[in-house]
Design an enzyme around this catalytic site. Structure first.
Site, mmCIF file in Angstrom:
data_model
loop_
_atom_site.group_PDB
_atom_site.id
_atom_site.type_symbol
_atom_site.label_atom_id
_atom_site.label_comp_id
_atom_site.label_asym_id
_atom_site.label_seq_id
_atom_site.Cartn_x
_atom_site.Cartn_y
_atom_site.Cartn_z
ATOM 1 N N PHE A 82 0.826 -1.409 0.025
ATOM 2 C CA PHE A 82 -0.002 -0.098 -0.028
ATOM 3 C C PHE A 82 0.983 1.287 0.043
ATOM 4 O O PHE A 82 1.643 1.421 1.084
ATOM 5 C CB PHE A 82 -0.734 0.191 1.222
ATOM 6 C CG PHE A 82 -1.836 1.164 1.297
ATOM 7 C CD1 PHE A 82 -3.310 0.893 0.818
ATOM 8 C CD2 PHE A 82 -1.551 2.314 1.460
ATOM 9 C CE1 PHE A 82 -4.265 1.935 0.794
ATOM 10 C CE2 PHE A 82 -2.437 3.404 1.753
ATOM 11 C CZ PHE A 82 -3.682 3.234 1.237
ATOM 12 N N ASP B 36 9.553 2.762 1.667
ATOM 13 C CA ASP B 36 8.152 3.647 2.012
ATOM 14 C C ASP B 36 7.652 3.435 3.651
ATOM 15 O O ASP B 36 7.590 2.167 4.278
ATOM 16 C CB ASP B 36 6.972 3.066 1.127
ATOM 17 C CG ASP B 36 5.598 3.543 1.606
ATOM 18 O OD1 ASP B 36 5.583 4.484 2.692
ATOM 19 O OD2 ASP B 36 4.730 3.401 1.136
ATOM 20 N N LYS C 293 2.356 10.362 7.881
ATOM 21 C CA LYS C 293 1.664 9.818 9.350
ATOM 22 C C LYS C 293 2.494 10.538 10.339
ATOM 23 O O LYS C 293 2.160 11.711 10.777
ATOM 24 C CB LYS C 293 1.469 8.482 9.331
ATOM 25 C CG LYS C 293 0.668 7.832 8.161
ATOM 26 C CD LYS C 293 0.398 6.337 8.569
ATOM 27 C CE LYS C 293 -0.467 5.764 7.482
ATOM 28 N NZ LYS C 293 -1.885 6.207 7.346
#
Length: 382
Positions: free
Chosen positions: A123, A208, A237
């Site tokens: 993702f 990532d 985040k």
């Protein structure tokens, strides 16, 4: 617009590991905005950074330097393997930037090579390019046609990566822990071998770390567990501790953007980067990362005991990004029960129906972990 199934409640305030809705009901939050609220809800250092910076300067435009931008870039590069930073607003935007940077590097250094090998069940975001890079089931047709150039390998399988490398390959991109994929860690041996393989073929390694970075795994960045040095890293985040902030970092030799190649109206604005500075300073405080590691181990032990008690299939994860593997597919039902129970609710997440994911604040207490385990014990017994 109806983009998610929202329950009929409105959250009005939060403090640490707790949220409170419009009727005053308290909820123990083990999602924290999907690993966003590094220091919990409304931590004093973030509130203070916002108030102080808002009284000085909010957004002079990314065409100019500002103090917090420079300070945060310095903290990130001084504590990582990277030399330069591009600030963005979301993890998807940072990953989009990483894709652009890798493709331009490939045009300049690899004869136009542009393919980036990614992984099944990965993702990377919700832009067209990052959805195409992701290995999430069904995304290949949702907004078809996809952006081409993202062949998929099997996670933790080096041979599957090697089989995809060809003359058009410019990079390999992966999450050190597949969060949405079910909290599946990359094996240390796999990461080390992947770094060796990419170096051997003269291609880039992109990590990532939107979900795993900023202390989530007990190290400042998850790639540090393997002792490797990637070429590019993305953050999101947790770097903002609850505000929109992300970053693309790269080694000097990879930084081939020229003025006009990349940008963004709000990128690197002092209001958000001041918060990033506050978050970094807390993470770098003596003993803080060690505390995350200790509480991650404690959460692991409590989940393993719960699994043994209820005949489940164990737990997995790194640091304070963990999952409990169920014996059936009642994860979504447990999430619903936890939300609606009284007198206090519990916020959990089930990215796959056969597991529950835990992403508490990095300063969660053992007492709060114990309370969560006690509440979950009750749901599992039903």
């Amino acid at each position: 617009m109806s983009i998610t199934h929202r329950p009929d409640l409105v959250f009005e305030r939060g403090e640490g590991s707790w949220l409170y809705d419009h009727q005053g009901k308290a909820y123990l939050d083990f999602i924290q905005g999907w690993a966003v609220n590094t220091l919990g809800h409304c931590p004093p250092e973030i509130a203070a950074a916002l108030v102080e910076q808002a009284g000085k300067l909010i957004n002079p435009s990314p065409a100019f330097y500002n103090g917090p931008m420079v300070e945060l870039a310095g903290l990130l590069t001084a504590n990582s393997a990277f030399d330069r930073v591009f600030f963005a607003n979301t993890g998807a935007e940072a990953n989009e930037g990483a894709i652009k940077l890798a493709r331009k590097w490939g045009r300049l250094n690899k004869g136009g090579a542009h393919e980036i090998i990614t992984f099944d069940h990965s993702f990377h975001g919700r832009t067209l390019a990052t959805m195409s890079a992701s290995g999430k089931a069904g995304w290949d047709t949702l907004y078809a046609p996809q952006v081409p150039g993202f062949p998929k390998a099997v996670y933790n399988d080096l041979a599957s990566v090697e089989a995809l490398i060809g003359p058009n390959t410019v990079a390999v991109m992966l999450e050190p822990v597949q969060g949405e994929g079910g909290v599946i860690p990359a094996e240390i041996e796999f990461l080390c071998a992947l770094r060796q393989l990419t170096t051997q073929h003269g291609i880039l390694l992109i990590v990532d770390e939107v979900q795993t970075g900023m202390g989530r795994t007990g190290k400042l960045f998850a790639y540090q567990h393997a002792g490797i040095e990637p070429d590019i890293m993305t953050l999101g985040k947790g770097i903002g501790g609850g505000v929109p902030l992300a970053a693309l970092l790269a080694r000097e030799a990879i930084c081939c953007f020229e003025p006009g190649d990349q940008g963004g109206t709000y990128n690197g604005n002092p209001l958000m980067t001041a918060v990033g500075v506050a978050v970094m300073q807390r993470l770098l405080a003596p003993g803080f990362l060690a505390g995350i590691e200790a509480r991650g181990q404690y959460l692991s032990e409590r989940l393993l005991a719960l699994s043994a008690k209820h005949g489940l299939k164990g737990e997995r994860g790194v640091g304070l990004l963990r999952a409990l593997v169920l014996a059936d597919e009642r994860g979504p039902e447990i999430v619903r029960q936890a939300l609606t129970c009284s007198p206090k609710g519990l916020l959990l997440n089930s990215p796959r129906p056969n597991l529950l994911r835990f992403m508490p604040a990095l300063n969660v207490s053992e007492a709060e972990i114990d309370l969560m385990i006690s509440m979950l014990d009750g749901f599992l017994a039903q």
